[in-house]
Design a protein around this motif. Structure first.
Motif, short mmCIF file in Angstrom:
data_model
loop_
_atom_site.label_atom_id
_atom_site.label_comp_id
_atom_site.label_asym_id
_atom_site.label_seq_id
_atom_site.Cartn_x
_atom_site.Cartn_y
_atom_site.Cartn_z
N VAL A 445 0.24 -25.85 19.49
CA VAL A 445 0.71 -27.55 18.76
C VAL A 445 1.48 -27.54 18.86
N MET A 446 2.39 -28.88 19.02
CA MET A 446 3.50 -29.42 18.70
C MET A 446 3.19 -31.05 18.90
N GLY A 455 10.35 -32.04 17.66
CA GLY A 455 9.26 -31.77 17.42
C GLY A 455 9.33 -30.76 16.38
N VAL A 456 7.92 -30.48 16.18
CA VAL A 456 7.76 -29.10 15.13
C VAL A 456 6.84 -28.48 16.27
N ALA A 457 6.68 -26.76 15.49
CA ALA A 457 5.23 -26.38 16.80
C ALA A 457 4.59 -25.58 15.42
N TYR A 458 3.47 -25.63 15.92
CA TYR A 458 2.69 -24.33 15.32
C TYR A 458 1.22 -23.42 16.16
N ALA A 459 1.54 -22.13 15.09
CA ALA A 459 0.10 -21.99 15.83
C ALA A 459 -1.17 -22.34 15.52
N ASN A 460 -2.01 -22.02 16.37
CA ASN A 460 -3.25 -22.89 16.56
C ASN A 460 -4.15 -22.17 16.87
N PRO A 461 -4.08 -20.61 16.29
CA PRO A 461 -5.52 -19.62 17.01
C PRO A 461 -6.53 -19.73 17.04
N ASP A 462 -7.11 -21.00 15.89
CA ASP A 462 -8.73 -21.70 15.67
C ASP A 462 -8.64 -22.66 16.72
N GLY A 463 -7.73 -23.44 16.97
CA GLY A 463 -8.14 -24.77 17.50
C GLY A 463 -8.48 -25.67 16.71
#
Length: 526
Positions: A445-446, A455-463
């Protein structure tokens, strides 16, 4: 070798460059420097205005290098003569003893299409200008010394050589066989011997190393012809005053509460700064042709500029093994480290005004780089306001592939994983505030950070749900936090010109239109 203006250019035709100067030594230096750095260049040295005019009358040239202070050969006369011989010419100044370098504009629509594809013809004069702009100012004494040494086959250290020896910290030079000028030999190294941190799992790279190597081209200056900053000097943000334009782009790096800014107007001349931030040795890198600013952990190894490009992107080399690392992929395509990926650290492309407000106690890179450069001029154009190369839809070197889904120089914010990549249009991210998708098997998710306009980006494995709330965000309906403080794993992401991102990552998932800005819940439902 002369060509008439009616003759078509072939890919193997030499780049024809007359050099006009009343002191032959300068011409010898420029000819040697250009020959070392640009493949297929032919330099004719003329020592009088009359001879220069005859050369121009005799045939078409790609670029003319002229001492505009020479008696009888003013800047105006040089420009006029070149314009008469090649009516579509343009001029630009270079910093080699007050030299002027002029190159032709495209003559017709077909040639303009060649330029758009980065074909060989339009970059001829550009390569010459870049070599000259990278040369140190030349004194009369250096010319006399160098001219005398030319007979012995050397340049007495006045100019760098792209294919000759490279400096070693022991004071000697290393030749192609590893021998040093002081005798002895450099010990061979392997990745296990070198303190260069790499990722446990390499980044996803769609093209094979072989294909990327086959598409590597020379950018003009040779190896280290664009000098890295190896002893960077900084000053406190509070002490800068009005020396830096508020709208000037800077590249920000924060590690363990230490914040440093690297102004674009400085790094455009160096492309790499070997630095330490928050106790972590980093290579802070910038490629002006692809609009990419990225930082990598480097351990006890320094990085330099190889002088090569792929997809118009900077190809770095490490000074331990000479492995070659295209910046965007962060992965070696040649050398002992081939297939390994560097550990990337997040960078923020923003403006000086925004950075100093957010980091009043930070540091900023100064012009004290150890090199003499015209830091008041960007050789490619300007970002404030945008003009030149940065504004044009053309590019100088042909990428492996192209797409018309977005304007070539439009900015995307991208992230990659070990098995995929994801990129969102900066304009869409700014309007929608949140964009979600997948980089291979990794949900990402950005969010848009209004403090930095980045922009900043993140991992979002759990939605987890991510929603904008004013100038802040909520994760799963929690408390309001700044864009850089989401309770998710931050990923090293970066801005890039769309043509460059697509050339390297055509298999990316893209958010290029407002309707593509998928929410995290929609990503999970796919």
């Amino acid at each position: 070798m002369k060509r008439t203006s009616a003759e078509p250019l072939g890919i193997d035709d030499p780049i024809c460059v007359p050099h006009v100067d009343d002191e032959p030594g300068y011409g010898d230096l420029v000819a040697r420097s250009l020959g070392d750095r640009i493949e297929g260049v032919s330099v004719d040295c003329e020592t009088s205005a009359a001879a220069a005019l005859e050369t121009l009358d005799a045939g078409r040239v790609d670029c003319i290098v002229s001492d505009y202070q020479m008696p009888g050969w003013t800047a105006w006369r040089s420009s006029s003569a070149f314009a008469s011989a090649t009516p579509t010419s343009r001029s630009c100044s270079s910093r080699a003893r007050g030299a002027m370098a002029m190159g032709r504009r495209p003559r017709d629509r077909a040639e303009r299409r060649c330029r758009a594809r980065g074909a060989h013809e339009p970059r001829r004069a550009f390569q010459v200008r870049m070599v000259l702009s990278g040369m140190e100012p030349i004194s009369r004494r250096s010319v006399l010394a160098a001219t005398a040494s030319l007979a012995a086959g050397g340049l007495a250290g006045c100019l760098d050589s792209s294919d000759g020896g490279t400096s070693t910290r022991g004071g000697g030079t290393t030749g192609g066989d590893g021998a040093t000028a002081s005798g002895g030999s450099e010990p061979s190294t392997t990745p296990t011997d070198v303190g260069l941190p790499t990722r446990d799992t390499p980044f996803h790279v769609p093209d094979s190393a072989k294909r990327l190597r086959e598409n590597v081209v020379g950018g003009g200056p040779g190896k280290d012809g664009i000098p890295s900053v190896d002893d960077p000097q900084f000053e406190p943000v509070r002490d800068v005053g009005d020396r830096i334009n508020p709208g000037m782009p800077v590249f920000g790096v924060e590690v363990d509460d230490e914040a440093k800014a690297y102004p674009q107007y400085v790094l455009v001349w160096h492309e790499i700064a070997n630095d330490v931030v928050g106790g972590v040795p980093l290579a802070v890198t910038y490629c002006p042709l692809t609009g990419t600013a990225m930082a990598f952990e480097r351990g006890d190894v320094e990085f330099g500029v190889s002088g090569k490009l792929v997809n118009s992107n900077l190809v770095m080399y490490d000074r331990a093994t000479d492995s070659r690392w295209p910046q965007v992929v962060g992965t070696a395509i040649e050398g002992d480290f081939q297939g390994a990926s560097l550990r990337q650290v997040p960078t923020t492309w923003t403006t000086w005004k925004r950075w100093k407000v957010a980091n009043p106690d930070g540091l900023v890179l100064t012009e004290d780089t150890g090199s003499v450069r015209n830091y008041g001029r960007d050789p490619y154009g300007d970002y404030n306001p945008t003009r030149g190369y940065y504004e044009s839809t053309n590019f100088l070197f042909a990428p492996i592939r192209e797409s018309d889904r977005l304007e070539p120089k439009a900015v995307v914010h991208g992230v990659r994983s070990s098995d995929g990549a994801f990129a969102a249009s900066e304009a869409v991210l700014r309007r929608q505030r949140v964009a979600a998708g997948t980089a291979g098997s990794l949900d990402v998710v950005m969010v848009y950070d209004p403090a930095f306009a980045a922009g900043v980006a993140y991992a979002n494995p759990d939605g987890a749900s991510v929603e904008a709330d004013g100038d802040r965000y909520r994760v799963d309906g929690g408390e309001r936090v700044a864009a850089g403080d989401l309770s998710l794993q931050r990923l090293p992401s970066f801005d890039a010109m769309f043509f460059a991102w697509y050339a390297f990552y055509p298999d990316s998932e893209f958010v290029l239109e407002d309707g593509d800005a998928t929410s995290p819940s929609e990503v999970r439902a796919r």
